[in-house]
Design an enzyme around this catalytic site. Structure first.
Site, PDB file in Angstrom:
ATOM      1  N   GLU A   1      -0.535  -6.307  -4.018  1.00 55.60           N
ATOM      2  CA  GLU A   1       0.594  -5.962  -3.149  1.00 55.60           C
ATOM      3  C   GLU A   1       0.592  -6.731  -1.823  1.00 55.60           C
ATOM      4  OE1 GLU A   1      -1.382  -2.291  -4.959  1.00 55.60           O
ATOM      5  OE2 GLU A   1      -1.983  -4.003  -3.725  1.00 55.60           O
TER       6      GLU A   1
ATOM      7  N   HIS B   1     -13.904   8.692 -10.213  1.00 51.12           N
ATOM      8  CA  HIS B   1     -14.084   7.728  -9.118  1.00 51.12           C
ATOM      9  C   HIS B   1     -14.859   8.431  -8.009  1.00 51.12           C
ATOM     10  CE1 HIS B   1     -13.473   4.566  -6.276  1.00 51.12           C
ATOM     11  NE2 HIS B   1     -12.424   4.026  -6.853  1.00 51.12           N
TER      12      HIS B   1
ATOM     13  N   ASP C   1      -4.386   5.153  -4.923  1.00 51.30           N
ATOM     14  CA  ASP C   1      -5.395   5.774  -4.065  1.00 51.30           C
ATOM     15  C   ASP C   1      -4.898   7.079  -3.443  1.00 51.30           C
ATOM     16  OD1 ASP C   1      -6.816   3.515  -4.669  1.00 51.30           O
ATOM     17  OD2 ASP C   1      -6.535   2.554  -2.734  1.00 51.30           O
TER      18      ASP C   1
ATOM     19  N   GLU D   1       0.855  -1.174   0.000  1.00 54.82           N
ATOM     20  CA  GLU D   1       0.000   0.000   0.000  1.00 54.82           C
ATOM     21  C   GLU D   1       0.902   1.240   0.000  1.00 54.82           C
ATOM     22  OE1 GLU D   1      -3.124   0.689  -0.180  1.00 54.82           O
ATOM     23  OE2 GLU D   1      -4.253  -1.126   0.306  1.00 54.82           O
TER      24      GLU D   1
ATOM     25  N   ASP E   1      -7.466  -4.689  -9.269  1.00 54.07           N
ATOM     26  CA  ASP E   1      -6.958  -4.025  -8.067  1.00 54.07           C
ATOM     27  C   ASP E   1      -6.011  -4.930  -7.273  1.00 54.07           C
ATOM     28  OD1 ASP E   1      -6.705  -1.944  -6.280  1.00 54.07           O
ATOM     29  OD2 ASP E   1      -8.753  -2.051  -5.513  1.00 54.07           O
TER      30      ASP E   1
ATOM     31  N   ARG F   1     -17.003  -0.566   0.783  1.00 49.11           N
ATOM     32  CA  ARG F   1     -16.146  -1.553   0.150  1.00 49.11           C
ATOM     33  C   ARG F   1     -16.982  -2.454  -0.748  1.00 49.11           C
ATOM     34  NH1 ARG F   1     -11.433  -2.378   3.204  1.00 49.11           N
ATOM     35  NH2 ARG F   1     -10.699  -3.576   1.396  1.00 49.11           N
ATOM     36  N   LEU F   2     -16.342  -3.390  -1.388  1.00 48.14           N
ATOM     37  CA  LEU F   2     -17.009  -4.275  -2.333  1.00 48.14           C
ATOM     38  C   LEU F   2     -17.083  -5.683  -1.758  1.00 48.14           C
ATOM     39  CD1 LEU F   2     -15.143  -3.020  -5.516  1.00 48.14           C
ATOM     40  CD2 LEU F   2     -17.306  -2.189  -4.568  1.00 48.14           C
TER      41      LEU F   2
ATOM     42  N   GLU G   1     -17.799  -0.314 -10.075  1.00 45.89           N
ATOM     43  CA  GLU G   1     -16.997  -1.295  -9.352  1.00 45.89           C
ATOM     44  C   GLU G   1     -17.848  -2.126  -8.400  1.00 45.89           C
ATOM     45  OE1 GLU G   1     -13.982   0.417  -6.931  1.00 45.89           O
ATOM     46  OE2 GLU G   1     -15.283   1.926  -6.035  1.00 45.89           O
TER      47      GLU G   1
ATOM     48  N   TRP H   1     -16.170  -9.291  -2.269  1.00 46.39           N
ATOM     49  CA  TRP H   1     -15.094  -9.879  -3.075  1.00 46.39           C
ATOM     50  C   TRP H   1     -15.428 -11.308  -3.512  1.00 46.39           C
ATOM     51  CZ3 TRP H   1      -9.746  -7.973  -0.860  1.00 46.39           C
ATOM     52  CH2 TRP H   1      -9.740  -6.575  -0.868  1.00 46.39           C
TER      53      TRP H   1
ATOM     54  N   ARG I   1      -2.809  -0.887 -10.355  1.00 43.98           N
ATOM     55  CA  ARG I   1      -1.965   0.014  -9.579  1.00 43.98           C
ATOM     56  C   ARG I   1      -0.693  -0.686  -9.120  1.00 43.98           C
ATOM     57  NH1 ARG I   1      -4.631   0.466  -3.456  1.00 43.98           N
ATOM     58  NH2 ARG I   1      -4.058  -1.629  -2.828  1.00 43.98           N
TER      59      ARG I   1
END
Length: 661
Positions: A392, A521, A456, A135, A389, A283-284, A270, A286, A439
């Site tokens: 990381e 966004h 972000d 991040e 997305d 949030r989404l 999204e 997942w 990203r």
């Protein structure tokens, strides 16, 4: 590359220039044994080392065609250097040593750039840059209260070198470049003007070197090395991609945005897979398939959009929520990474929900995700693009299918993630037509990922985490082989009362218009923040800038084709074409191709700014048609007219002139 060994030391020469030299008085290599400590909290890492037994290797000798280095004359060799073309293979001979420091030769006043996608500094000179995908942090500036609060909450404040996409590659003003062929934790250290130091947490690796007569040729060589992206499709550059996440209401909002005169090429939802409300924000869910409750009749909606020339885009990442159907399927197939101490699935805390890691070191798992998830649930369903997305978060204490050391696989993970997406697109014959954007990255992601986005950013103008960082991101990544970059119009992260202002929104719309892809966004807390349709003024600004973006599509098509042919990025530092020392640190304006110069407004409430116009011929102001001599000028910047200039001699001058206010 050649090398020369003498009684007083050795030198490695690249195109006749010493890039590596060592002697007893000034050793080029050192080794030690490391003792790393790694802590991860939701993609934020605290990494430390306590190396012991450090040995400077200042004595060189020939061993056949190789150089071997020792701590003293007559001592046993501890490191071997082999020349392979323009590369050096470096190997520690004693397995007890797993840390290596290499000092490359620097010329006085030499500048360095690269490091992957850097957010704070384009010119790397004078600083250290650890290479570890993570991040990027919120605030990224230890002197600010926001960073302090985020550090207090999950080590999440970050610092200037934190980035989703690091890469151990750098270019210098001496017109040479070096790439570290290792995925281990490493550091590019430019704090000493007399050397460029590379620290590697691995005992065997390569250093690849590149040289050219000018910087465009050097950038092209790096692009060839890592792989070039396909040309962007017409739909992606021919208008704005509107990001909305309000379920079925998004379609009515899009209609109003288009009725206001916005040129729209895509609708990005999204939340097409459903939402999960957390303390961080909206949030989404997942589990990567259509959520019919949130988007009823979505196939028909997608078809209706297509009739209007508007594509539908979604979202995916490489993790599966443990309360979703795809998690259960992947677990049954044995496609999830495991704990080291048992055969249980390793779960990662993503902030109030846990996820399994699809184990891409298992070829069957990568194929499953590419075909079963992205192929069938997304491409076959009708999506034309998506945000790919994360990437990381690979922990370093799990067990992978192929037995890889997670410390060495961590940086490679975004590349495998990009490969899964690219393989899915290719399997449907849609390479160069469907577009996913990422990203996260590392060396080699260029060969798979068609488009970067800058991650972000905070919804502000701050020096290390605001709107200006997306410029640095595009310029640094472009120098190491990434042709296309863009950002969230409006920024993303809104925490601790930090919310968007109308000024920020107006200026980010302008920046988006002069990016290869313009995409908005709603951010992590859409209900707390201004949106592109929150007021007539904001909607008018977005619509006007989307029309500029569409008008520039023929020029961006030219730049995209040029990127495929030459490897040059669309957004370029001034010094790429005007190689002057005074420009080597300029990161708040850029060349848009060779013919246009963009100086975005990246300070709050600014109505003018200083602009550097390089070269020895006049530049023409895009909005007034006035010619400006080369040099530094203070230029007015009312909303909708950020400082933008073009070369009157450009073959696209008639197109640019058509935008005159």
């Amino acid at each position: 590359m050649t090398f020369d060994v003498r009684e007083d030391g050795f030198a490695c020469l690249l195109a006749g220039r010493a890039v590596l030299r060592g002697s007893a008085d000034s050793p080029a290599f050192a080794v030690a044994h490391g003792a790393a400590e790694v802590e991860m909290v939701r993609g934020n890492f605290a990494i430390s080392d306590a190396p012991t037994g450090r040995v400077e290797l200042g004595f060189a000798a020939l061993d056949g065609a190789d150089i071997v280095l020792s701590a003293s004359a007559g001592a046993a060799p501890m490191l071997r250097v082999s020349v392979k073309g323009d590369s050096l293979d470096i190997a520690v001979l004693d397995p007890a040593y797993d840390r290596v420091w290499v000092d490359l030769a620097a010329q006085p006043g030499e500048h360095a750039w690269g490091g992957g996608e850097q957010m704070s500094y384009l010119d790397l000179s004078g600083r250290r840059f650890p290479i570890w995908t993570s991040e990027p942090g919120v605030g990224r500036d230890k002197s600010t209260e926001l960073t302090r609060l985020m550090d207090q909450n999950g080590m999440a404040g970050g610092d200037y070198w934190w980035t989703n996409y690091p890469q151990p590659t750098f270019l210098t003003s001496g017109l040479w470049a070096c790439h570290l062929g290792s995925s281990a934790y490493s550091v590019l250290d430019f704090t000493d003007a007399a050397r460029h130091r590379i620290e590697v947490w691995e005992g065997a690796f390569t250093l690849e070197f590149f040289a050219a007569d000018d910087l465009p040729a050097l950038v092209g060589a790096l692009s060839s090395r890592f792989g070039r992206q396909p040309a962007l499709p017409d739909w992606a550059i021919g208008g704005a991609i509107v990001g909305l996440k309000e379920g079925d209401v998004s379609f009515a909002r899009l209609e109003k945005i288009m009725d206001a005169g916005a040129e729209v090429s895509g609708l990005w939802c999204e939340d097409w897979i459903g939402i999960r409300q957390t303390s961080f924000g909206r949030r989404l869910f997942w589990d990567w398939s259509w959520n019919e409750a949130r988007y009823p009749e979505l196939p028909a909606r997608i078809a209706a959009l297509a009739e209007k020339g508007v594509r539908f885009l979604g979202y995916v990442n490489p993790y599966l929520a443990n309360d979703g159907k795809q998690y259960a399927e992947a677990e049954a197939l044995g496609y999830l990474a495991l704990r080291q101490d048992s055969d249980a699935v390793y779960l990662v805390d993503f902030g109030e929900f846990d996820c399994g890691v699809v184990d891409f070191t298992n070829p069957a798992a990568l194929d499953w995700f590419a075909d079963r998830v992205i192929g069938r649930e997304m491409l076959d369903f009708g999506l034309s693009g998506w945000m790919a997305d994360f990437g990381e978060y690979l922990p370093v204490d799990l067990r992978l299918h192929d037995g890889s050391d997670p410390m060495l696989m961590h940086n490679r993970w975004p590349v495998l993630w990009a490969e899964a997406n690219a393989r899915a697109v290719a399997s449907r014959g849609k390479t160069g037509e469907a577009v996913f954007f990422m990203r996260a990255g590392f060396s080699g992601v260029q060969a798979h990922c068609p488009l970067l986005w800058a991650g972000d950013q905070s919804v502000d103008f701050t020096r290390h985490d605001g709107i200006n960082t997306v410029l640095t991101a595009a310029l640094s990544a472009g120098l190491v082989g990434n042709a296309y970059s863009h950002s969230d119009v409006g920024g993303y992260t809104s925490l601790h009362g930090n919310v968007r202002t109308a000024d920020l929104m107006m200026r980010w719309c302008e920046l988006g218009a002069f990016s290869p892809v313009m995409r908005s966004h709603e951010g992590n807390r859409p209900d707390d923040n201004l949106q592109i349709d929150s007021s007539p003024e904001l909607l008018g600004q977005f619509a006007a800038m989307s029309r500029v973006h569409k008008a520039l599509a023929p020029y961006v098509r030219h730049l995209s084709d040029e990127a495929v042919a030459t490897g040059l990025p669309v957004q370029r530092p001034l010094f790429l074409h005007y190689f002057e020392d005074a420009l080597f640190s300029v990161q708040d304006q850029y060349l848009y191709g060779a013919d246009m110069l963009v100086a975005p407004i990246v300070e709050a409430e600014a109505t003018q700014r200083k602009v550097i116009l390089p070269g020895d011929t006049p530049w023409r102001h895009l909005w007034t048609g006035e010619d400006f001599a080369p040099g530094t000028h203070t230029v007015a910047a009312p909303y909708s007219q950020p400082p933008v200039f073009y070369l009157p001699s450009s073959k696209f001058a008639p197109l640019f002139a058509s935008l005159k206010a």
